[in-house]
Design an enzyme around this catalytic site. Structure first.
Site, PDB file in Angstrom:
ATOM      1  CB  ALA A  15      29.003  66.185  69.765  1.00  0.00           C
ATOM      2  CG  PHE A 118      29.139  65.073  44.737  1.00  0.00           C
ATOM      3  CD1 PHE A 118      30.004  64.017  44.958  1.00  0.00           C
ATOM      4  CD2 PHE A 118      28.025  65.179  45.553  1.00  0.00           C
ATOM      5  CE1 PHE A 118      29.783  63.088  45.960  1.00  0.00           C
ATOM      6  CE2 PHE A 118      27.784  64.273  46.568  1.00  0.00           C
ATOM      7  CZ  PHE A 118      28.661  63.216  46.776  1.00  0.00           C
ATOM      8  CG  ASP A 219      15.842  67.495  70.017  1.00  0.00           C
ATOM      9  OD1 ASP A 219      14.877  67.016  69.396  1.00  0.00           O
ATOM     10  OD2 ASP A 219      16.657  66.810  70.650  1.00  0.00           O
ATOM     11  CD  GLN A 238      18.980  68.170  48.977  1.00  0.00           C
ATOM     12  OE1 GLN A 238      19.762  67.461  49.605  1.00  0.00           O
ATOM     13  NE2 GLN A 238      19.374  69.206  48.266  1.00  0.00           N
ATOM     14  CG  HIS A 240      20.022  62.133  48.541  1.00  0.00           C
ATOM     15  ND1 HIS A 240      20.185  61.168  47.569  1.00  0.00           N
ATOM     16  CD2 HIS A 240      21.253  62.674  48.749  1.00  0.00           C
ATOM     17  CE1 HIS A 240      21.461  61.133  47.212  1.00  0.00           C
ATOM     18  NE2 HIS A 240      22.126  62.045  47.905  1.00  0.00           N
ATOM     19  CG  LEU A 250      21.993  59.346  51.162  1.00  0.00           C
ATOM     20  CD1 LEU A 250      20.612  59.845  50.789  1.00  0.00           C
ATOM     21  CD2 LEU A 250      22.800  60.471  51.783  1.00  0.00           C
ATOM     22  CD  GLU A 253      24.487  64.499  44.362  1.00  0.00           C
ATOM     23  OE1 GLU A 253      24.677  65.423  43.576  1.00  0.00           O
ATOM     24  OE2 GLU A 253      23.870  64.633  45.440  1.00  0.00           O
ATOM     25  NE  ARG A 284      22.430  65.627  47.189  1.00  0.00           N
ATOM     26  CZ  ARG A 284      23.052  65.569  48.351  1.00  0.00           C
ATOM     27  NH1 ARG A 284      22.522  66.146  49.421  1.00  0.00           N
ATOM     28  NH2 ARG A 284      24.201  64.934  48.466  1.00  0.00           N
ATOM     29  CG  HIS A 365      19.409  63.960  52.405  1.00  0.00           C
ATOM     30  ND1 HIS A 365      20.081  63.043  53.196  1.00  0.00           N
ATOM     31  CD2 HIS A 365      20.374  64.740  51.839  1.00  0.00           C
ATOM     32  CE1 HIS A 365      21.390  63.250  53.098  1.00  0.00           C
ATOM     33  NE2 HIS A 365      21.590  64.278  52.303  1.00  0.00           N
ATOM     34  CD  GLU A 396      20.016  68.716  58.178  1.00  0.00           C
ATOM     35  OE1 GLU A 396      18.931  68.411  57.645  1.00  0.00           O
ATOM     36  OE2 GLU A 396      20.842  67.861  58.568  1.00  0.00           O
ATOM     37  NE  ARG A 407      22.843  69.595  52.046  1.00  0.00           N
ATOM     38  CZ  ARG A 407      23.390  68.458  51.606  1.00  0.00           C
ATOM     39  NH1 ARG A 407      24.480  68.486  50.839  1.00  0.00           N
ATOM     40  NH2 ARG A 407      22.845  67.300  51.909  1.00  0.00           N
ATOM     41  CB  SER A 412      25.671  68.978  54.088  1.00  0.00           C
ATOM     42  OG  SER A 412      26.321  67.783  53.711  1.00  0.00           O
ATOM     43  CG  LEU A 413      30.243  66.561  54.739  1.00  0.00           C
ATOM     44  CD1 LEU A 413      31.127  65.468  54.145  1.00  0.00           C
ATOM     45  CD2 LEU A 413      30.028  66.319  56.228  1.00  0.00           C
TER      46      LEU A 413
END
Length: 595
Positions: A15, A118, A219, A238, A240, A250, A253, A284, A365, A396, A407, A412-413
């Protein structure tokens, strides 16, 4: 006791952002359920801080083609270029859609979505950093998660919270459901479905120092591996560059995007040596290796294995002036743009970043590899592109492979919303043209026996002891820098730990209700399997590319290794295949990465 059976057209496992986006889209056409071992708004997407990448061009010129190119270049040219194109094109529409759903982005003075710089995101003509990261202070992931969850509730998605999925159900080669463990009662539930999407996140808990939550234990990949399905590009994990020293929490960035700089014990801005054009905003993998080299050469702060990240206004303004920029910042600006980061440092370190630099070091990360999928989020069963009917993956846990060997920050988002959305749309199409595949006899049988084995295990090795050994060997031997000797040792050690887990495990809690002792032991088994595949794939890739940096093979090898790895778990061994070629449809040819 027989498992309780539920039936939905589409079932989403996980979720976080990808799972909620897939469920939101699927729910618009078919009956949809989400199964999560956490309450949804506790999912790891909520920790993403600095921004979501999209070439909106709100503050300066930008193009989706530049975003795609940066994604491929940042991935050290292992990114499938058709996937990079989908990511960059669809990101624009997806971010605007999030805005329309109610996501409270920061705004420019004229009311548009604000954007910041970024690492690795550039104007491809000037080669200078470009403002591409759309942000909501430094809580962007949290805002995405809340927005998507609220919209899923609006669309009447059914949620099964605190149900841990422990198996998939196959009838021949067709996916037809999952088995979940209800954490409250200890009962098993069978979810019969036409389409299943896995969005279970990463497996950073394989490493000792990580930014990942305790729930990120691999999992999903482990369940797939146990069914003879492959993983892709598992060697690429990766680190970070800016985790809080000693803790791994974290530091976004976005701190460097707002002007923060990295300094060594001499007060030098050392990234000018490693990436003279883009400096602290290099990708990164480059920044993480640079930090390690500074520490190795004796320039860690006070002789310790960390450097400083400095966002004090006087420091930032000095470097802005040297770069010829007219922009200046003050303490109030930093407080408004990075409130959570300031709070983390003040709370956990007793450091006030407005007045003193932050101690940072690289932290495990993000997984670039995972469950192989095509650009429609359909799971692949072979390197030549055969799909598993009814099975999808996004986020991911999936390997599209859009991130290649490394990445870029914010992607990622972007990946979550773009490919989660594509999974949801494809599930509708599949469900409307497919009947339910019958469940096999005793669909929960094998996992029920494994859970009872763990519950009644009475050996000598406690799960936390095995886990600590696993995390140490992965941190020491499969980290930022790697060698054949180190990784061979890791493979053998992980095999030993797998044997201990299978033959000498001991847990204390034999109960059923909220038996976290049992569930953490089951998760440990998943971590071991995923770590073994990661270490073996890293051993087999004899080159340095992106996040995979080998001291014994320091150069990138485009002749032999411009290919994806596929890996299958076979008992205590791992079978690998390096035959799947990288998609080059955007015609971005590999070059040296010059920053």
């Amino acid at each position: 006791m027989a498992a309780k059976v539920h039936q939905f057209d589409a079932v989403v496992v996980g979720a976080g952002g990808a799972g909620l986006m897939a469920a939101l889209y699927a729910s618009r056409g078919v009956r949809t359920a989400v199964i999560s071992k956490l309450y949804p708004t506790r999912s790891h997407t909520g920790t993403a801080q600095g921004g979501i990448g999209a070439a909106l061009g709100n503050l300066e010129e930008d193009r989706w083609e530049w975003h795609a190119y940066d994604t491929v270049k940042g991935g050290d040219f292992l990114s499938d270029q058709n996937a990079a194109g989908v990511l960059a094109r669809d990101a624009i529409e997806a971010v605007i859609e999030l805005e329309h759903m109610g996501l409270p982005f920061d705004r420019t003075d004229d009311g548009r979505i604000s954007q910041r710089r970024f690492g690795g995101h550039t104007n491809n003509e000037t080669k200078k950093p470009v403002r591409r990261a759309c942000h909501s202070a430094d809580r962007t992931g949290h805002m995405i998660l809340q927005t998507l969850y609220q919209n899923c509730i609006k669309e009447k998605v059914t949620f099964f919270d605190e149900f841990q999925v422990v198996d998939i159900i196959m009838n021949g080669n067709v996916a037809c459901g999952v088995v979940a463990y209800e954490i409250d009662t200890g009962e098993l539930h069978v979810f019969h479905a036409k389409a299943i999407c896995f969005a279970t996140g990463g497996w950073g808990r394989c490493w000792q120092t990580t930014s990942n939550a305790h729930s990120l234990t691999g999992d999903g990949p482990a369940i797939f591996l146990r069914h003879g399905l492959p993983m892709e590009d598992m060697e690429f994990y990766q680190f970070h560059p800016t985790g809080i020293y000693g803790m791994g929490i974290l530091i976004t960035e976005g701190v460097r995007g707002e002007g923060g700089v990295l300094l060594n014990s001499k007060g030098e801005r050392f990234m000018e040596r490693y990436a003279p054009t883009i400096k602290d905003l290099a990708s990164r993998d480059v920044v993480s290796r640079s930090i390690y080299l500074e520490i190795r050469d004796g320039r860690g702060i006070n002789g310790k294995p960390y450097v400083h990240l400095d966002v004090r206004p006087e420091t930032v303004n000095r470097y802005l002036a040297e770069a010829g920029e007219s922009r200046r910042i003050d303490a109030a600006y930093i407080e408004s743009k990075l409130p959570d980061i300031l709070d983390f440092c003040r709370t956990y370190l007793g450091v006030d970043p407005v007045k003193e630099p932050m101690p940072i070091a690289p932290t495990a990360h993000y997984a670039m590899g995972g469950i192989p999928t095509n650009i429609d989020s359909e799971v692949l069963s072979t390197p030549d592109g055969n799909v598993v009917p009814g099975m999808y993956a996004a986020g991911e846990v999936a390997c599209v492979s859009v991130h290649g060997a490394n990445r870029l920050g914010t992607n990622s988002l972007t990946d979550l919303v773009v490919f989660g959305r594509r999974a949801g749309m494809r599930m509708i199409e599949y469900c409307k043209n497919t009947n339910f595949t019958p469940l096999p006899d005793e669909p929960d049988g094998s996992v029920r026996r494994e859970i009872e084995r763990i519950r009644n295990a009475n050996g000598k090795a406690k799960p936390h002891e095995i886990r600590a050994e696993l995390q140490k060997v992965m941190m020491d031997n499969v980290g930022v820098f790697r060698s054949e000797e180190m990784m061979s040792e890791a493979v053998e050690k992980v095999r030993e730990l797998k044997h201990s887990f299978e033959t000498d495990l001991k847990i204390d809690d034999r109960g059923t209700r909220f038996n976290t002792d049992l569930l953490e032991a089951w998760e440990l088994g998943a971590l071991i399997d995923v770590a073994l595949v990661t270490a073996k794939c890293a051993l087999e890739r004899k080159e340095s590319r992106g996040a995979h940096s080998r001291v014994d093979f320091p150069d990138r090898d485009d002749v032999n290794y411009l290919v994806h790895s596929f890996a299958w778990l076979e008992g205590n061994d791992v079978k690998t295949d390096f035959s799947r070629k990288v998609d080059l449809s955007l015609e971005i040819a590999p070059t040296e990465r010059v920053y």
